[in-house]
Design a protein around this motif. Structure first.
Motif, PDB file in Angstrom:
ATOM      1  N   THR A  46      20.685  42.207  34.016  1.00 52.10           N
ATOM      2  CA  THR A  46      21.923  42.026  34.787  1.00 52.10           C
ATOM      3  C   THR A  46      22.456  40.613  34.676  1.00 52.10           C
ATOM      4  O   THR A  46      23.439  40.276  35.310  1.00 52.10           O
ATOM      5  CB  THR A  46      21.677  42.325  36.268  1.00 52.10           C
ATOM      6  OG1 THR A  46      20.639  41.463  36.721  1.00 52.10           O
ATOM      7  CG2 THR A  46      21.288  43.752  36.486  1.00 52.10           C
ATOM      8  N   LEU A  47      21.768  39.795  33.932  1.00 53.42           N
ATOM      9  CA  LEU A  47      22.120  38.393  33.777  1.00 53.42           C
ATOM     10  C   LEU A  47      22.086  37.632  35.094  1.00 53.42           C
ATOM     11  O   LEU A  47      22.935  36.803  35.372  1.00 53.42           O
ATOM     12  CB  LEU A  47      23.484  38.248  33.111  1.00 53.42           C
ATOM     13  CG  LEU A  47      23.323  37.758  31.693  1.00 53.42           C
ATOM     14  CD1 LEU A  47      23.033  38.899  30.779  1.00 53.42           C
ATOM     15  CD2 LEU A  47      24.568  37.065  31.235  1.00 53.42           C
ATOM     16  N   CYS A  48      21.090  37.941  35.890  1.00 52.52           N
ATOM     17  CA  CYS A  48      20.949  37.234  37.146  1.00 52.52           C
ATOM     18  C   CYS A  48      20.424  35.823  36.916  1.00 52.52           C
ATOM     19  O   CYS A  48      20.466  34.985  37.786  1.00 52.52           O
ATOM     20  CB  CYS A  48      20.009  37.983  38.076  1.00 52.52           C
ATOM     21  SG  CYS A  48      18.334  38.052  37.459  1.00 52.52           S
ATOM     22  N   ARG A  49      19.908  35.561  35.727  1.00 53.97           N
ATOM     23  CA  ARG A  49      19.413  34.249  35.309  1.00 53.97           C
ATOM     24  C   ARG A  49      18.154  33.821  36.064  1.00 53.97           C
ATOM     25  O   ARG A  49      17.786  32.658  36.054  1.00 53.97           O
ATOM     26  CB  ARG A  49      20.490  33.173  35.487  1.00 53.97           C
ATOM     27  CG  ARG A  49      21.710  33.407  34.628  1.00 53.97           C
ATOM     28  CD  ARG A  49      22.588  32.198  34.676  1.00 53.97           C
ATOM     29  NE  ARG A  49      23.738  32.322  33.794  1.00 53.97           N
ATOM     30  CZ  ARG A  49      24.871  32.928  34.133  1.00 53.97           C
ATOM     31  NH1 ARG A  49      24.984  33.475  35.324  1.00 53.97           N
ATOM     32  NH2 ARG A  49      25.871  32.975  33.287  1.00 53.97           N
ATOM     33  N   GLU A  50      17.502  34.757  36.705  1.00 54.03           N
ATOM     34  CA  GLU A  50      16.282  34.412  37.432  1.00 54.03           C
ATOM     35  C   GLU A  50      15.202  33.906  36.468  1.00 54.03           C
ATOM     36  O   GLU A  50      14.454  32.994  36.794  1.00 54.03           O
ATOM     37  CB  GLU A  50      15.804  35.663  38.182  1.00 54.03           C
ATOM     38  CG  GLU A  50      14.826  35.425  39.288  1.00 54.03           C
ATOM     39  CD  GLU A  50      15.356  34.496  40.368  1.00 54.03           C
ATOM     40  OE1 GLU A  50      14.552  33.708  40.870  1.00 54.03           O
ATOM     41  OE2 GLU A  50      16.556  34.560  40.696  1.00 54.03           O
ATOM     42  N   CYS A  51      15.181  34.476  35.266  1.00 55.60           N
ATOM     43  CA  CYS A  51      14.101  34.133  34.340  1.00 55.60           C
ATOM     44  C   CYS A  51      14.260  32.753  33.714  1.00 55.60           C
ATOM     45  O   CYS A  51      13.329  32.240  33.109  1.00 55.60           O
ATOM     46  CB  CYS A  51      13.983  35.194  33.250  1.00 55.60           C
ATOM     47  SG  CYS A  51      15.511  35.468  32.371  1.00 55.60           S
ATOM     48  N   VAL A  70      18.276  39.351  25.230  1.00 60.45           N
ATOM     49  CA  VAL A  70      17.278  38.430  25.787  1.00 60.45           C
ATOM     50  C   VAL A  70      16.335  38.059  24.666  1.00 60.45           C
ATOM     51  O   VAL A  70      15.772  38.941  24.017  1.00 60.45           O
ATOM     52  CB  VAL A  70      16.516  39.086  26.957  1.00 60.45           C
ATOM     53  CG1 VAL A  70      15.556  38.097  27.578  1.00 60.45           C
ATOM     54  CG2 VAL A  70      17.481  39.616  27.994  1.00 60.45           C
ATOM     55  N   VAL A 100      12.855  43.641  32.696  1.00 62.92           N
ATOM     56  CA  VAL A 100      13.253  43.556  31.302  1.00 62.92           C
ATOM     57  C   VAL A 100      12.045  43.306  30.409  1.00 62.92           C
ATOM     58  O   VAL A 100      11.965  43.801  29.293  1.00 62.92           O
ATOM     59  CB  VAL A 100      14.322  42.446  31.133  1.00 62.92           C
ATOM     60  CG1 VAL A 100      14.503  42.074  29.677  1.00 62.92           C
ATOM     61  CG2 VAL A 100      15.631  42.904  31.723  1.00 62.92           C
ATOM     62  N   PHE A 101      11.065  42.573  30.932  1.00 61.00           N
ATOM     63  CA  PHE A 101       9.949  42.147  30.083  1.00 61.00           C
ATOM     64  C   PHE A 101       8.736  43.060  30.256  1.00 61.00           C
ATOM     65  O   PHE A 101       8.540  43.671  31.300  1.00 61.00           O
ATOM     66  CB  PHE A 101       9.543  40.718  30.426  1.00 61.00           C
ATOM     67  CG  PHE A 101      10.684  39.755  30.300  1.00 61.00           C
ATOM     68  CD1 PHE A 101      11.086  39.308  29.061  1.00 61.00           C
ATOM     69  CD2 PHE A 101      11.363  39.324  31.423  1.00 61.00           C
ATOM     70  CE1 PHE A 101      12.151  38.434  28.936  1.00 61.00           C
ATOM     71  CE2 PHE A 101      12.429  38.448  31.304  1.00 61.00           C
ATOM     72  CZ  PHE A 101      12.822  38.005  30.062  1.00 61.00           C
ATOM     73  N   LYS A 128       9.130  37.537  37.368  1.00 62.87           N
ATOM     74  CA  LYS A 128      10.408  36.911  37.693  1.00 62.87           C
ATOM     75  C   LYS A 128      11.574  37.910  37.624  1.00 62.87           C
ATOM     76  O   LYS A 128      12.523  37.824  38.399  1.00 62.87           O
ATOM     77  CB  LYS A 128      10.702  35.790  36.683  1.00 62.87           C
ATOM     78  CG  LYS A 128      10.290  34.402  37.129  1.00 62.87           C
ATOM     79  CD  LYS A 128      10.390  33.479  35.934  1.00 62.87           C
ATOM     80  CE  LYS A 128      10.271  32.022  36.294  1.00 62.87           C
ATOM     81  NZ  LYS A 128      11.511  31.417  36.753  1.00 62.87           N
ATOM     82  N   CYS A 129      11.510  38.809  36.667  1.00 64.63           N
ATOM     83  CA  CYS A 129      12.674  39.647  36.412  1.00 64.63           C
ATOM     84  C   CYS A 129      12.741  40.814  37.395  1.00 64.63           C
ATOM     85  O   CYS A 129      11.839  41.636  37.435  1.00 64.63           O
ATOM     86  CB  CYS A 129      12.649  40.180  34.991  1.00 64.63           C
ATOM     87  SG  CYS A 129      14.034  41.255  34.660  1.00 64.63           S
ATOM     88  N   PRO A 130      13.830  40.931  38.167  1.00 62.70           N
ATOM     89  CA  PRO A 130      13.917  42.006  39.150  1.00 62.70           C
ATOM     90  C   PRO A 130      14.178  43.384  38.549  1.00 62.70           C
ATOM     91  O   PRO A 130      13.974  44.387  39.216  1.00 62.70           O
ATOM     92  CB  PRO A 130      15.080  41.580  40.044  1.00 62.70           C
ATOM     93  CG  PRO A 130      15.872  40.620  39.249  1.00 62.70           C
ATOM     94  CD  PRO A 130      14.970  40.007  38.233  1.00 62.70           C
ATOM     95  N   VAL A 131      14.642  43.447  37.309  1.00 64.24           N
ATOM     96  CA  VAL A 131      14.914  44.769  36.735  1.00 64.24           C
ATOM     97  C   VAL A 131      13.961  45.113  35.588  1.00 64.24           C
ATOM     98  O   VAL A 131      14.233  46.024  34.813  1.00 64.24           O
ATOM     99  CB  VAL A 131      16.377  44.894  36.255  1.00 64.24           C
ATOM    100  CG1 VAL A 131      17.322  44.918  37.421  1.00 64.24           C
ATOM    101  CG2 VAL A 131      16.743  43.784  35.289  1.00 64.24           C
ATOM    102  N   LEU A 171      19.322  33.728  27.163  1.00 66.25           N
ATOM    103  CA  LEU A 171      20.102  34.895  27.575  1.00 66.25           C
ATOM    104  C   LEU A 171      21.436  34.841  26.853  1.00 66.25           C
ATOM    105  O   LEU A 171      22.122  33.840  26.886  1.00 66.25           O
ATOM    106  CB  LEU A 171      20.333  34.875  29.081  1.00 66.25           C
ATOM    107  CG  LEU A 171      19.083  34.911  29.933  1.00 66.25           C
ATOM    108  CD1 LEU A 171      19.441  34.656  31.382  1.00 66.25           C
ATOM    109  CD2 LEU A 171      18.403  36.252  29.793  1.00 66.25           C
TER     110      LEU A 171
HETATM  111  S1  SF4 Z   1      18.626  37.403  33.566  1.00 69.69           S
HETATM  112 FE1  SF4 Z   1      17.685  38.454  35.290  1.00 69.69          FE
HETATM  113  S2  SF4 Z   1      17.735  40.606  34.674  1.00 69.69           S
HETATM  114 FE2  SF4 Z   1      18.057  39.424  32.830  1.00 69.69          FE
HETATM  115  S3  SF4 Z   1      16.050  39.180  31.937  1.00 69.69           S
HETATM  116 FE3  SF4 Z   1      16.402  37.368  33.192  1.00 69.69          FE
HETATM  117  S4  SF4 Z   1      15.536  37.873  35.172  1.00 69.69           S
HETATM  118 FE4  SF4 Z   1      15.729  39.795  34.056  1.00 69.69          FE
END
Ligand code: SF4
Lengths: 105, 380
Positions: free
Chosen positions: B321-326, B277, B299-300, B294-297, B338
């Protein structure tokens, strides 16, 4: 198992029985890394036949020798992977051993 | 590390490319070669550029010298328990990492129950279902100590393990569960008498059973202080109501996962590429807070840069997890990139218990070596 012409040994197809993507894809990788190879690829003619065809075309060298060298390369890679893995594993074990000792009263 | 400057992946006309030292790729190509870019719609540059001459026109040699591989390849064990293992494999191509994974799942032998001789089964579980369930029970035994049994082999102490299961639920008692600890190892082989065509009384030697062991397995040094049993004691095989009974004998043989999944030595073996990231610009204050949320796990993180100002940092890229939420929403994909590192594999092995995971991996590598050797001998 080799299908090629006698005049031009630089291109041939090798038919390997009882093998699948596991070996063929790894060999395609090592073959591709060899600068003597101009083209290589593999196919599985029928999913219920345990067989793959590997096509090798080289600049001049006999395809058979190049494929043999690639197998050799892959073997050396494997040996190195095994050695490195064992080393990393023993390192981890000994580190873990020390840590668990220090936790013990 | 790739610097900020190099991270711009926008298209540049070829004559505007900066001069790069000979033997090196321009940064944008290097990025495409070594990273999968996870943009908001789809991952791009997922392929591995393997052809040695792919960049020949730029004077860059893409071939891999064994020497370079030796210098760059790294393994790092992350987690190790009795049955699970996680390690990083760095500097190897997906083709080979995948070969190891495929071998772990499909080509490493184990022992599993293959033949079930049912003497009595009055339970509600049908014979064939019961036999199938028995087959899937992991056995704690080193398969390297056994031979394969081929079509016309007699079952002997070197290729067969025999278990007995005899449970009955007495009338008037409550229903009982039959668990895998009821499978009792018979080191001397089958106890069921084989009915021969000529069942004459003159049969001189001992009665014939379904196996022909020449000695008890418990007398072999490998098993004398290490009895063979299912890996777990508490796997439910069947449930018996009052008056029901199961009596059977189960014969385990050596096999491979590609024949049937019950012989697979791993619950699963998988890898993922290391997530990367990258913040393309400084993200400060409210936007930083927003990004962290934004990030559910998680990361930031936020760090203080003095004067009451805050800045977002990437603290735990590994858990992404590469959820791409960010990168969802207005222009966030211009701020955050990402990626996945193409030659960094986070490999996980979950053993079913026959062999510890580290042994499984070394055995898998050996199998790939054997395959190469086979091809070499066939070609010479
Ligand atoms: S892709 Fe999802 S898990 Fe990865 S940094 Fe972005 S929000 Fe967090």
């Amino acid at each position: 198992m080799e299908h090629g012409s006698f005049q031009d040994q630089s291109q041939a197809t090798f038919s390997l029985t009882d093998e699948d993507h596991t070996l063929a894809n790894s060999l395609r990788y090592t073959l591709n890394q060899d600068p003597r190879v101009t083209f290589c690829g593999y196919s599985i003619p029928h999913p219920s036949d345990a067989r793959v065809n590997i096509r090798v075309q080289t600049t001049v060298d006999p395809a058979r020798e190049v494929l043999k060298d690639s197998c050799q390369d892959l073997m050396l890679i494997c040996q190195h992977v095994r050695g490195t893995f064992d080393q990393a594993f023993t390192e981890f074990k000994s580190k873990k051993g020390l840590e668990s000792m220090s936790i013990e009263p | 590390m790739i610097s900020e400057e190099e991270q711009k992946t926008s298209k540049i006309p070829v004559w505007d490319l900066p001069d790069v030292p000979k033997g090196k790729l321009p940064p944008h190509l290097e990025l495409q070669r070594t990273r999968v870019l996870c943009t908001f719609d789809a991952p791009t540059h997922t392929e591995n550029i393997r052809y040695s001459g792919a960049y020949a026109s730029m004077g860059v040699d893409n071939s891999l010298r064994l020497e370079d591989f030796r210098n760059n390849f790294k393994v790092e064990v992350i987690k190790l328990t009795e049955d699970d293992m996680e390690f990083d494999m760095i500097g190897i191509d997906a083709a080979i990492a995948n070969a190891f994974r495929r071998i772990l799942i499909a080509e490493l032998p184990t022992m599993a129950i293959e033949k079930v001789f049912i003497a009595n089964n009055t339970s509600v579980v049908q014979d064939e279902v019961l036999a199938h369930r028995l087959g899937l029970i992991p056995l704690k035994v080193d398969p390297r100590l056994f031979n394969y049994m081929s079509e016309n082999d007699e079952p002997n102490e070197r290729n067969t393990i025999v278990f007995k299961l005899h449970v009955r639920c007495e009338r008037g008692s409550p229903r009982i569960k039959v668990k895998s600890n009821e499978l009792k190892w018979l080191p001397n082989g089958s106890e069921f008498i084989r009915s021969t065509e000529k069942s004459t009384a003159d049969s001189t030697s001992k009665t014939k059973t379904y196996t022909s062991f020449s000695c008890g397995q418990d007398s072999l040094p490998e098993f004398s202080d290490n009895p063979i049993a299912p890996k777990h004691d508490d796997i439910i095989i069947a449930k018996l109501g009052p008056g029901q009974e199961i009596e059977l004998e189960a014969h385990a043989v050596k096999g491979m996962g590609k024949t049937h999944a019950k012989w697979s030595p791993v619950a699963t073996a998988w890898y993922r590429m290391l997530p990367e990231v990258v913040l393309l610009q400084e993200i400060e204050d409210e936007r930083a807070e927003e990004l962290v949320k934004k990030c559910p796990v998680n990361v930031f993180d936020i760090e203080d840069i003095g004067k009451g100002r805050k800045r977002a940092t990437v603290a735990r890229p590994r858990s992404c997890t590469l959820c791409r939420e960010c990168i969802r929403g207005d222009d966030w994909d211009k701020l955050v990139a990402l990626r996945r590192v193409k030659d960094h594999f986070i490999f996980t092995i979950e053993s079913t218990g026959a062999l510890p995971p580290e042994v499984l991996f070394t055995e898998a590598v050996k199998i790939l070596e054997d395959k190469c050797e086979r091809v070499i001998t066939e070609l010479s």
